[in-house]
Scaffold this motif. Structure first.
Motif, PDB file in Angstrom:
ATOM      1  N   GLY A  97       2.430   0.835  12.210  1.00  0.00           N
ATOM      2  CA  GLY A  97       1.160   1.548  12.240  1.00  0.00           C
ATOM      3  C   GLY A  97       0.364   1.273  10.981  1.00  0.00           C
ATOM      4  O   GLY A  97       0.912   0.993   9.922  1.00  0.00           O
ATOM      5  N   GLY A  98      -0.965   1.325  11.092  1.00  0.00           N
ATOM      6  CA  GLY A  98      -1.830   1.084   9.942  1.00  0.00           C
ATOM      7  C   GLY A  98      -2.191  -0.373   9.760  1.00  0.00           C
ATOM      8  O   GLY A  98      -3.129  -0.685   9.034  1.00  0.00           O
ATOM      9  N   ALA A  99      -1.468  -1.282  10.415  1.00  0.00           N
ATOM     10  CA  ALA A  99      -1.775  -2.705  10.317  1.00  0.00           C
ATOM     11  C   ALA A  99      -2.738  -3.113  11.425  1.00  0.00           C
ATOM     12  O   ALA A  99      -2.950  -2.366  12.392  1.00  0.00           O
ATOM     13  CB  ALA A  99      -0.494  -3.530  10.397  1.00  0.00           C
ATOM     14  N   ASN A 100      -3.319  -4.299  11.300  1.00  0.00           N
ATOM     15  CA  ASN A 100      -4.299  -4.792  12.264  1.00  0.00           C
ATOM     16  C   ASN A 100      -3.630  -5.079  13.616  1.00  0.00           C
ATOM     17  O   ASN A 100      -2.755  -5.942  13.715  1.00  0.00           O
ATOM     18  CB  ASN A 100      -4.949  -6.071  11.722  1.00  0.00           C
ATOM     19  CG  ASN A 100      -6.115  -6.526  12.562  1.00  0.00           C
ATOM     20  OD1 ASN A 100      -5.951  -6.898  13.715  1.00  0.00           O
ATOM     21  ND2 ASN A 100      -7.313  -6.489  11.985  1.00  0.00           N
ATOM     22  N   SER A 264      -3.536   3.820   3.518  1.00  0.00           N
ATOM     23  CA  SER A 264      -3.537   2.692   4.442  1.00  0.00           C
ATOM     24  C   SER A 264      -2.337   1.793   4.168  1.00  0.00           C
ATOM     25  O   SER A 264      -1.749   1.830   3.083  1.00  0.00           O
ATOM     26  CB  SER A 264      -4.829   1.882   4.296  1.00  0.00           C
ATOM     27  OG  SER A 264      -4.891   1.278   3.014  1.00  0.00           O
ATOM     28  N   SER A 265      -1.991   0.972   5.143  1.00  0.00           N
ATOM     29  CA  SER A 265      -0.827   0.095   4.988  1.00  0.00           C
ATOM     30  C   SER A 265      -1.029  -0.899   3.859  1.00  0.00           C
ATOM     31  O   SER A 265      -0.082  -1.216   3.125  1.00  0.00           O
ATOM     32  CB  SER A 265      -0.548  -0.636   6.296  1.00  0.00           C
ATOM     33  OG  SER A 265      -1.681  -1.403   6.692  1.00  0.00           O
ATOM     34  N   SER A 266      -2.263  -1.412   3.685  1.00  0.00           N
ATOM     35  CA  SER A 266      -2.521  -2.373   2.613  1.00  0.00           C
ATOM     36  C   SER A 266      -2.394  -1.712   1.246  1.00  0.00           C
ATOM     37  O   SER A 266      -1.874  -2.314   0.299  1.00  0.00           O
ATOM     38  CB  SER A 266      -3.915  -2.980   2.777  1.00  0.00           C
ATOM     39  OG  SER A 266      -4.916  -1.972   2.756  1.00  0.00           O
ATOM     40  N   THR A 267      -2.862  -0.455   1.128  1.00  0.00           N
ATOM     41  CA  THR A 267      -2.749   0.284  -0.136  1.00  0.00           C
ATOM     42  C   THR A 267      -1.297   0.533  -0.486  1.00  0.00           C
ATOM     43  O   THR A 267      -0.871   0.363  -1.637  1.00  0.00           O
ATOM     44  CB  THR A 267      -3.502   1.618  -0.048  1.00  0.00           C
ATOM     45  OG1 THR A 267      -4.883   1.372   0.236  1.00  0.00           O
ATOM     46  CG2 THR A 267      -3.393   2.406  -1.344  1.00  0.00           C
TER      47      THR A 267
END
Length: 453
Positions: A97-100, A264-267
């Motif tokens: 979850g949270g990814a593109n 967010s997943s990137s953070t």
């Protein structure tokens, strides 16, 4: 063991299997459904990676599904499995979850043999008919005790409805046992339990309790940041407390990263990378976000807030001292917290005031021709916490002692008379004096100065 794996094990320094790896190797490779229990940090990911991968067929589509309770644990498992899957031309895809989603769907079209994901994202793709699991051979629940609870258990039930095949191997791994009736009812089978939690593994984790008032815990972290080559995961019970501490440390220019479930997943990925690379000294997180994290050679874990139960303490402590290495677990709190902690866990916990962990006696510095000044505290004086080595002259040492001996019962032992103490002027008297001087100045302003005779 696959010969290619054995060669790589020697290259990366694996000399012997851990108890959980040895106990599950043959049974897991034979396709049995197992419930494997082992302490945190004992190599459970590799325990199912090594025997599983050689049985897969490259290019035959989705054959393994591994479910993890958090994005971080799923990505961590993905990295470990990719290292070994590459030797056998097997593809590993993370579905978190949270990814593109679009990128994940594009990668699914390549039909990876191994999928590692979180229950929310996987159940979403299964429900939307974007992920088909008709070729699945093995389902693995990593940290099964967390996955088989509440909403996550419902998502796994939805995923299993899509599979529902008695020939599919199901394996559960974790450090905390699950009520056998739950997986037996969900997957309609019996699991063979493999429990090596009581098998001793060489480790050297020190547990310490640091008496610290609630409003002093942030300052304690700042104080610890001055230690050279010191890194720690700092656990909080609430996101609010985490953000308050993060704001304080940022203001104090302490290098730290945060790992919160709402990010967010990137953070979150960037925070972990900064911590792993040593750019951040502290990683502030909650139990949900950091479940199962593996940070190689992590020196310490800090319980900013007292864990709510013994199970939580065990999982937090498992982030350090992994694979038999040294580690340190520090807990902040008051006397009441210490009593609660001793009831929660059955380990030896030392009480210390921190900073100087070397308790060896240091001989007093000897000087020639100069008297030593000493200040003696009496009952009722405020206790000292931790004092750095003093690099002061004898006069400065005396002044410090004079401040300590301000009480009526305190005494100062000295061989020479102290300097006269300046008269203390109250703030109100000082303002009145300045105001009077200002009026006198304005009154005399413009008048000719008297000539000297």
């Amino acid at each position: 063991m696959n010969p290619i794996f054995q060669n790589h094990m020697e290259q990366v320094g694996f000399t012997t299997l851990t108890p959980i790896q040895e106990a599950t190797m043959e049974k897991f490779a034979a396709g049995q459904s197992i419930d494997a229990l082992a302490p945190t940090g004992t190599g459970k990911t590799l325990a199912f990676t090594w025997p599983l991968l050689p049985n897969l067929q490259p290019g035959d589509g989705e054959q393994v599904l591994i479910l993890a309770p958090s994005q971080e644990l799923a990505m961590q498992t993905t990295r470990v499995m990719r290292e070994w899957a590459g030797f056998l031309d097997l593809k590993v895809l993370a579905l978190t979850g949270g990814a593109n989603v679009k990128r994940q769907l594009d990668s699914l079209k390549k039909h990876p043999e191994i999928i590692v994901g979180t229950p929310g994202r996987v159940s979403e793709l299964v429900n939307n008919r974007k992920l088909k699991l008709t070729r699945l051979r093995t389902l693995i629940l990593d940290e099964a005790d967390v996955l088989l609870r509440d909403e996550t258990a419902n998502q796994i039930d939805l995923i299993w409805d899509e599979i529902d095949d008695a020939q599919v191997q199901v394996a559960m791994f974790g450090a905390t046992e699950v009520d056998p009736a739950i997986p037996a009812g969900l997957f309609d089978r019996d699991f063979e339990r493999i429990d090596v939690r009581d098998v001793p593994m060489p480790t050297a984790i020190t547990h310490e309790f640091w008496p610290t008032a609630t409003d002093q815990r942030n300052k304690r972290l700042r104080q610890m940041a001055s230690r050279k080559n010191f890194q720690a995961i700092v656990f909080f019970n609430t996101t609010k407390g985490l953000k308050t501490a993060a704001s304080f440390l940022a203001h104090e220019h302490v290098a730290m990263a945060t790992l919160a479930s709402g990010d967010s997943s990137s953070t979150r990925a960037k925070a972990l990378d900064n911590f792993r690379n040593g750019k951040a000294q502290f990683l502030l997180t909650t139990d949900v976000a950091a479940r199962g994290l593996d940070i190689p050679n992590l020196p310490a874990v800090i319980n900013f807030d007292l864990p709510r139960n013994g199970e939580t303490y065990t999982h937090r402590a498992g982030r350090t001292g992994r694979m038999g290495k040294k580690g340190l677990v520090l807990t902040f709190g008051n006397d009441h917290d210490f009593r609660d902690l001793k009831r929660l866990v059955k380990v030896e916990i030392a009480t210390t005031h921190g900073i100087e962990r070397d308790n060896t006696e240091r001989p007093a510095r000897q000087t020639t021709g100069k008297p030593a000044y000493q200040a003696k505290r009496t009952t009722g004086s405020r206790p000292a916490t931790s004092m750095p080595k003093a690099k002061t002259t004898s006069v400065q040492a005396f002044d410090a002692s004079a401040k300590v001996a301000s009480g009526p019962s305190a005494t100062v032992t000295t061989r020479r008379a102290p300097k006269p103490v300046a008269e203390v002027v109250s703030r109100q008297d000082r303002f009145a004096k300045e105001k009077k001087a200002k009026r006198k100045h304005n009154k005399d302003k413009g008048k000719p100065k008297p000539k000297a005779e």
